[in-house]
Structure formats: structure tokens, C-alpha cells
Enzyme design. Structure first.
Site, PDB file in Angstrom:
ATOM      1  N   CYS A  49       0.864  -1.172   0.000  1.00 11.97           N
ATOM      2  CA  CYS A  49       0.000   0.000   0.000  1.00 11.97           C
ATOM      3  C   CYS A  49       0.905   1.228   0.000  1.00 11.97           C
ATOM      4  O   CYS A  49       2.021   1.177  -0.504  1.00 11.97           O
ATOM      5  CB  CYS A  49      -0.951  -0.014   1.195  1.00 11.97           C
ATOM      6  SG  CYS A  49      -0.124  -0.114   2.796  1.00 11.97           S
ATOM      7  N   HIS A  67      20.139 -13.898  33.422  1.00 10.81           N
ATOM      8  CA  HIS A  67      19.453 -14.884  34.268  1.00 10.81           C
ATOM      9  C   HIS A  67      18.030 -14.379  34.529  1.00 10.81           C
ATOM     10  O   HIS A  67      17.818 -13.456  35.306  1.00 10.81           O
ATOM     11  CB  HIS A  67      20.216 -15.062  35.590  1.00 10.81           C
ATOM     12  CG  HIS A  67      19.799 -16.262  36.383  1.00 10.81           C
ATOM     13  ND1 HIS A  67      18.613 -16.316  37.092  1.00 10.81           N
ATOM     14  CD2 HIS A  67      20.413 -17.463  36.575  1.00 10.81           C
ATOM     15  CE1 HIS A  67      18.516 -17.476  37.690  1.00 10.81           C
ATOM     16  NE2 HIS A  67      19.607 -18.206  37.395  1.00 10.81           N
TER      17      HIS A  67
END
Length: 618
Positions: A26, A540
Site C-alpha cells: 500500500c 538470568h
């Protein structure tokens, strides 16, 4: 920028040519339909130079490029077979993903998107002619006016022909058969039947004659059914004759069927939808304008604004004008103002350049670079734009502004809102100015989290090299927590190394460096990386979450994988982890801290993915 290079990168990051079912574009987006969305690397795409952002909506994988999308689209056609393969793809294939609403939006966007450019051009010309006529510069009887008026009006008068072509392409029907059906609806003798007093019949079946010039729904319904009929005919008719027997059957069946059934249904449905929208604005134009002005860019983000495009066009075709669309202009200029506010306030050179160019682009009706690249990314400016859009929309709605031709709202298309006597036009001007100023001022006052400027060392800058030998970016969105406050002595004591922690607000970990995966835990809760410059980093996710044994975590990489900044490493469910009784505070540790003379952390309360997080000095 090399468009072919960008095209090659995009193809690779959407999962390769074989993963693409179809591709259209578009005004600003490449709209992919992929066979397997999981093969696309959204993170890398969003960090690719030349790509503003990536959105997934209505079964489409949308890559937002901006004004240069036609060039990138053409480059994809040159280096791959994707475009030729797309033409062979039917609507049932391309719309197979997503819910019914999403599929409907995809169909509407595919039908209307190819026409937006020429529709805007014709709309601007039509608006300029209205101004010239009302100002007395051109008389409507002059041949100059007549020629230019025909040029502007032809697209709208023959709109069924254009929609027949785009609908046939979308549903894999014969384009020329579709055009012939549309041509029959506009044939002079068919048009003349509408004004006859005598009853109109087809083999004794009553026919309710309608006016089909500028209509939208009848031809779309007709061509969809025609495409299905063609497939049935081709299945049963012998190959030696189907090339002319199938079109014959399609024409003989579909033209009368359209005149008897689809035409009246389509026209009446279109008129009904238009009447509802007009009634809403008639009931309380200020409130209706405020709602549309505030929500239009939200509708654009989710792609559902396409559902209103046929309404705008139908209103113009039936009533000669549309009172709904003008309020959307306030939303466009509001986001433009918000982008300008960012340009004026930011200290970040890259963001300032992006906001400046996006402001100019948005002034001409293309808001995706401003929205996706600036305001939505920074959140508060986008909210300021919504408020400004509501203010401007309310003014425009109350003024009774109307659109007399189609085209995306912008500076060049303002003439399309100028009608006989200029009624409501001044209200439009006041409304868009108010939307622009309110949004810009609110953005400047409310502020935003200005991205940290990262100075890249140059060959001649030895001082810069010494100051910052390596940067570690943030792998998460979230709140910054000093390592000393992490409720785990292994991390808080810096026994594993120096670093920082983040309390995440989203369940995704991305790579903070370019490097290699050195440790990919089976429990998926942590990962080790070594950067190209030698920094060893441990991420972690959560405290004591090893006990979950991988539950609520998904790992996207394995030992030995090469990763780039922004690659998704781990995905996790924050709520489920918390429900299981664990904290999601995530330490980011430089495990070879002894190799560096100094490790400094960012001094901010919160960070986003790829913000500067740690500076490592040798």
C-alpha cells in the site's frame, strides 16, 4: 540506500522466498502473507536500516517502509519470483489466517490499495476545480473546465471498472470478464432503462434498475461470485473449449444476476451504512467528530480503517459529498504535530532527524513513519496526538465540513474539502491547526523518555576508544535495579561479576550484543553469550527459576548460534512465573569483569530493549 540490498534482507528475514505466499503493498507497507509466521525474524527486521517497524494484522505480516515502499517492492520483484507467485495466489489462500473480521479487512485493503494513488490525484484535481469554479476563475461552461472535470470525474464515474479489475486479481478471476460485467452496468442503454416508466423484466423476472456509476459494493459482490463460478466451470468444461465457454457462461449469468440481485442489494446496503454514519454525525456532530478524530490513527494501526473507506466513497457517490471523513484529517495533523513536538524537544540527533523527516511526510498524509517511528514508540506523544485529534475532530464535526472527493487527508488534498460556497472549509482549517498545535504543545509539555545518545567511535578518535571500549545494550524492557538490591547473594555480592538487573515488563529477552551463544541452559531460564569484542555476558531470567525446569520459558537459540543485537533469545510468561511464586528480576552480569578496568551502568529508572545499559572499559 540500496533498494535491492534492503529487498534481499527483507526476503531473508521473512523466512525466505519459499515462505512467502503472497505480497502486495500500500502507501507505506509491504503486506506479506507467510506460510509460517514463526520463520520470520521480526526483531531483526525492526532493526534493519530502511524498515520503520513490523506489524502483524489480519493474517498479514506487514513491513512498514515509508515513502520508498514502491521502490523496495519493485526491487523484490527484480531479485525474486515472489511478485509473479503472488499473482497466482487466490484470496482463499491469502486470507486463510486470522478471524473473519481480519480476513474482511485484508480483502478490502487488497481491493482498494492499488487505487489510492490515482484516487488521491483525481481528488486533488476535483478539489482545485471546485475552488476555481467557486472563486469565479473558471466557468463550468468553458471547455477548459469541461476537459479537466472529465479528467477528475472519470475515475469516480467508472469506479466499478477499476474495482472489477482489483477484485478479480484478488479472487483469481478473469480480469477481462470482470471488466466486461462492469462495463455492462455502465452501458448507455442500461443506464437509460432506469428512467423508463415501463416495468423492466428479464425473461419475466422483475429487474429493479439502479444507477451504478461510482458504486462500490455491487461490482465487488458480482466479481467475487464470478470468480467462484469460473472455477466451477473450468473444473467441468473441457480444456479445448473452456477458454471461451467459461467467459460466455460467466457473462450470461452474472450480468443479469447483478442487475436483479447484487445491484439492488449492494446499493441499498451501501446506502444503509452511509445513512447510519451520517445519522451519527447529525445526532451530535461534535461528539462524533471527536471520536473519529481521536480513534482514526488507532484504526490505521490495526488496519481496520479499510472498513470505512468504502463508506466514504459511497457517501460521495450517492450524496455528492461525505461528512464523515473530514474528522479523520484531524487525526492525521495531530500525529504530525506530535512528531514536531518530539523534533523540538529531543536531544537525540538520530531521533531528531527521524522526527523531522516524519513530520514533513505526515503533512502530506503519510503518517506511518511519524506514528511507528516516533510517536507510538515513545508512547506519550502518541497519546498527545489522540487528544489533539479529538479536539480537532470536534471542531471539524461541529463545522459540518464535507469531503467532495477521495484522497488521504494531507496538505495537497485540502482542496477536496472545499465545496459550494466553501461551507465548512474554514472549520476544517481551524480544526487541523488546533489538532496540530494541541498535539505539539502537549508532547513538549508531557515529554517522553529521550533515548540515550550513543556516540560511535571514529578512526581518529582515540579518546573515545579509551572511554568506551564496548557497549552492552538492554536485553529487556523494564525497571532498572542495582545489582546490590537483587534478592540473591550470588548476584548482589558481585561474586559472579559486575552488572545490573532489570525487572521486566515484557516477556522477551533479546541479544544485547553481536556474538555467540556459549551456554544455553536446558531449563531455558538463563543464557550465556560472548560478544565479538570478548565480553562474557550472563542473562538470568528470574530468581531461583531453575526450579521451574523450563516451564513457562521458550528458548529460541542453542549453543554455538551466532546472534545479532535484537535477536530474540528467550520468551517467558511473566504472570505464570509470578503465580508459581518466583520473582522475575533479571540480572545481566559481565562474568569476565576482571578483564575490564571499569564497568559503568546506565543511570535511569527504566530502559527499553537495545537502550544503552552497560559500558565496559579496558
Amino acid at each position: 540506500m540500496s533498494y535491492e540490498k534492503l529487498a534481499k534482507e527483507i526476503i531473508e528475514l521473512v523466512g525466505g522466498e519459499k515462505n512467502v505466499t503472497s505480497l502486495v503493498h500500500c502507501a507505506t507497507r509491504l503486506r506479506f502473507v507467510l506460510k509460517d509466521d514463526t520463520k520470520a525474524n521480526k526483531g531483526k527486521l525492526e532493526n534493519t536500516e530502511g524498515v520503520i517497524t513490523v506489524k502483524e494484522s489480519g493474517g498479514q505480516f506487514q513491513v512498514v517502509i515509508g515513502n520508498t515502499v514502491p521502490e523496495v517492492y519493485n526491487a523484490i520483484g527484480k531479485i525474486s519470483n515472489i511478485l509473479s507467485d503472488s499473482k497466482k495466489t487466490s484470496a482463499s489462500d491469502t486470507a486463510k489466517k486470522g478471524n473473519i473480521f481480519g480476513q474482511a479487512v485484508d480483502i478490502i485493503s487488497s481491493i482498494f490499495a492499488p487505487l489510492l494513488g490515482v484516487m488521491a490525484g483525481a481528488g486533488i484535481l476535483k478539489g482545485l476545480l471546485l475552488i476555481a469554479s467557486n472563486a469565479g476563475w473558471l466557468e463550468t461552461t468553458e471547455t477548459t473546465y469541461i476537459i479537466l472535470a472529465a479528467t477528475a470525474d472519470s475515475l469516480f464515474y467508472f469506479l466499478p471498472l477499476l474495482l472489477a479489475a482489483t477484485t478479480a486479481r484478488k479472487f483469481e478471476g478473469n480480469v477481462f470478464t470482470a471488466l466486461t460485467i462492469a462495463g455492462a452496468l455502465l452501458y448507455p442503454s442500461i443506464i437509460a432503462l432506469k428512467d423508463q416508466d415501463a416495468a423492466i423484466t428479464f425473461f419475466g423476472i422483475p429487474v429493479t434498475m439502479m444507477s451504478y456509476s461510482s458504486t462500490v459494493i455491487p461490482i465487488i459482490l458480482s466479481v467475487i461470485v464470478m470468480s467462484k463460478l469460473e472455477k466451477v466451470c473450468n473444473r467441468f468444461i473441457h480444456e479445448s473449449v473452456k477458454n471461451f465457454i467459461t467467459p460466455l457462461i460467466s457473462l450470461v449469468v452474472m450480468v443479469p444476476l447483478t442487475l436483479i440481485v447484487f445491484g439492488p442489494i449492494g446499493v441499498n446496503v451501501g446506502n444503509g451504512i452511509a445513512a447510519v454514519m451520517v445519522a451519527a454525525f447529525a445526532f451530535n456532530p461534535m461528539l462524533a467528530g471527536a471520536i473519529l478524530g481521536a480513534s482514526w490513527q488507532l484504526l490505521v494501526i490495526f488496519g481496520v480503517h479499510w472498513g470505512l473507506v468504502p463508506v466514504f466513497i459511497n457517501n460521495i457517490a450517492v450524496n455528492g459529498s461525505d461528512g464523515v471523513k473530514p474528522a479523520a484529517a484531524a487525526s492525521v495533523f495531530a500525529q504530525t504535530g506530535a512528531a514536531l513536538g518530539v523534533f523540538l524537544k529531543t536531544k537525540n540527533k538520530k531521533l531528531k532527524a527521524l522526527a523531522g523527516s516524519a513530520t514533513i511526510t505526515a503533512l502530506f498524509g503519510i503518517t506511518e513513519p511519524a506514528v511507528y517511528g516516533v510517536t507510538l514508540r515513545l508512547k506519550r506523544p502518541f497519546i498527545a496526538g489522540i487528544i489533539g485529534g479529538a479536539v480537532g475532530g470536534a471542531i471539524i464535526g461541529q463545522a459540518g465540513t464535507k469531503a467532495f472527493a477521495s484522497g488521504a487527508p494531507g496538505l495537497l488534498t485540502l482542496p477536496t474539502f472545499y465545496g459550494p460556497g466553501g461551507q465548512g472549509f474554514m472549520g476544517l482549517i481551524i480544526g487541523i491547526i488546533a489538532a496540530f498545535i494541541v498535539s505539539a504543545v502537549l508532547t513538549y509539555i508531557l515529554g517522553f523518555e529521550d533515548p540515550v545518545e550513543v556516540d560511535e567511535p571514529t578512526i581518529d578518535s582515540e579518546e573515545t576508544k579509551e572511554k568506551s571500549d564496548e557497549e552492552v545494550l538492554s536485553p529487556l524492557d523494564g525497571t532498572v535495579i542495582p545489582l546490590s538490591k537483587v534478592p540473591d547473594p550470588v548476584f548482589s555480592s558481585e561474586a559472579m561479576g559486575k552488572g545490573i538487573a532489570i525487572k521486566p515488563t515484557s516477556g522477551k529477552v533479546v541479544s544485547p550484543v553481536n556474538g555467540t551463544v556459549t551456554v544455553a541452559f536446558k531449563t531455558k531460564h538463563a543464557i550465556g553469550l560472548v560478544s565479538e569484542s570478548g565480553a562474557e555476558i550472563l542473562i538470568h531470567v528470574g530468581i531461583d527459576t531453575v526450579q521451574l525446569d523450563g516451564k513457562y520459558y521458550t528458548s529460541n537459540v542453542k549453543h554455538g548460534d551466532q546472534v545479532k543485537v535484537g535477536d530474540i533469545l528467550i520468551e517467558f510468561d511473566i504472570d505464570k512465573i509470578k503465580e508459581a511464586g518466583y520473582q522475575v528480576i533479571t540480572p545481566i552480569i559481565v562474568t569476565n569483569s576482571s578483564h575490564y578496568t571499569e564497568i559503568t551502568a546506565i543511570q535511569k529508572e527504566s530502559v527499553r530493549e537495545q537502550d544503552k545499559l552497560l559500558s565496559l572499559h579496558i
